[in-house]
Design a protein around this motif. Structure first.
Motif, PDB file in Angstrom:
ATOM      1  N   ASP A  30       1.041  -1.913   3.173  1.00  0.00           N
ATOM      2  CA  ASP A  30       1.570  -3.182   2.674  1.00  0.00           C
ATOM      3  C   ASP A  30       1.678  -4.175   3.839  1.00  0.00           C
ATOM      4  O   ASP A  30       2.080  -3.807   4.953  1.00  0.00           O
ATOM      5  CB  ASP A  30       2.957  -2.948   2.040  1.00  0.00           C
ATOM      6  N   LEU A  40       0.614   1.071  -0.250  1.00  0.00           N
ATOM      7  CA  LEU A  40       0.364   0.747  -1.656  1.00  0.00           C
ATOM      8  C   LEU A  40      -0.768   1.616  -2.174  1.00  0.00           C
ATOM      9  O   LEU A  40      -1.782   1.793  -1.483  1.00  0.00           O
ATOM     10  CB  LEU A  40      -0.019  -0.727  -1.810  1.00  0.00           C
ATOM     11  N   HIS A 101       4.303   1.573  -4.785  1.00  0.00           N
ATOM     12  CA  HIS A 101       4.764   1.499  -3.400  1.00  0.00           C
ATOM     13  C   HIS A 101       5.164   2.913  -2.979  1.00  0.00           C
ATOM     14  O   HIS A 101       6.007   3.546  -3.644  1.00  0.00           O
ATOM     15  CB  HIS A 101       6.008   0.605  -3.289  1.00  0.00           C
TER      16      HIS A 101
END
Ligand code: AMP
Length: 113
Positions: A30, A40, A101
């Motif tokens: 990320d 991610l 995430h």
């Protein structure tokens, strides 16, 4: 989708710091990390959000979780990590392409804010 930033990352049209890639899944760091490890995981095909998970694409979602576990093991944080997906603007989804995430490297509170 031509105007989707994560579709462009999946297609290699926008650079990313790749962690893992196969035919259907991409994992990358990320840009704005919220933990020492913030990766991610996305399906390469466009799925707008977790609200669009169906019997037809849920195998791909299961594969994403297998990849998350593999990354956690390889990076040495399998004993403590969080996987989160924000679905819809009220839940904080800013990119309308399904993503998970994978966060680790610090303690996390519960319930989340
Ligand atoms: P969300 O707010 O749950 O939709 O998460 C979107 C995430 O994508 C945010 O954590 C952003 O920091 C991240 N992000 C946006 N653009 C990029 C990019 N080009 N490369 C890596 N991460 C990105």
């Amino acid at each position: 989708m031509s105007d989707c930033i994560f579709c462009k990352i999946a297609a290699g049209e926008i650079p990313s710091r790749k962690v893992y890639e196969d035919e259907t899944v991409l994992a990358f760091y990320d840009l704005d990390p919220q933990a020492p490890e913030h990766i991610l995981l996305i399906p390469k095909t466009h799925i707008a959000s977790a609200a669009e998970i169906t019997p037809q694409n849920s195998g791909l979602v299961a594969h994403i979780f297998e990849v998350a576990a593999e990354i956690a093991a390889q990076k040495g944080f399998a004993d403590g990590f969080r996987v989160v997906t924000n679905c819809g603007e009220s839940a904080g989804q800013s990119v309308k392409h399904l993503h998970f995430h994978l966060l680790a490297g610090r303690d996390f509170t519960w319930p989340p804010g």
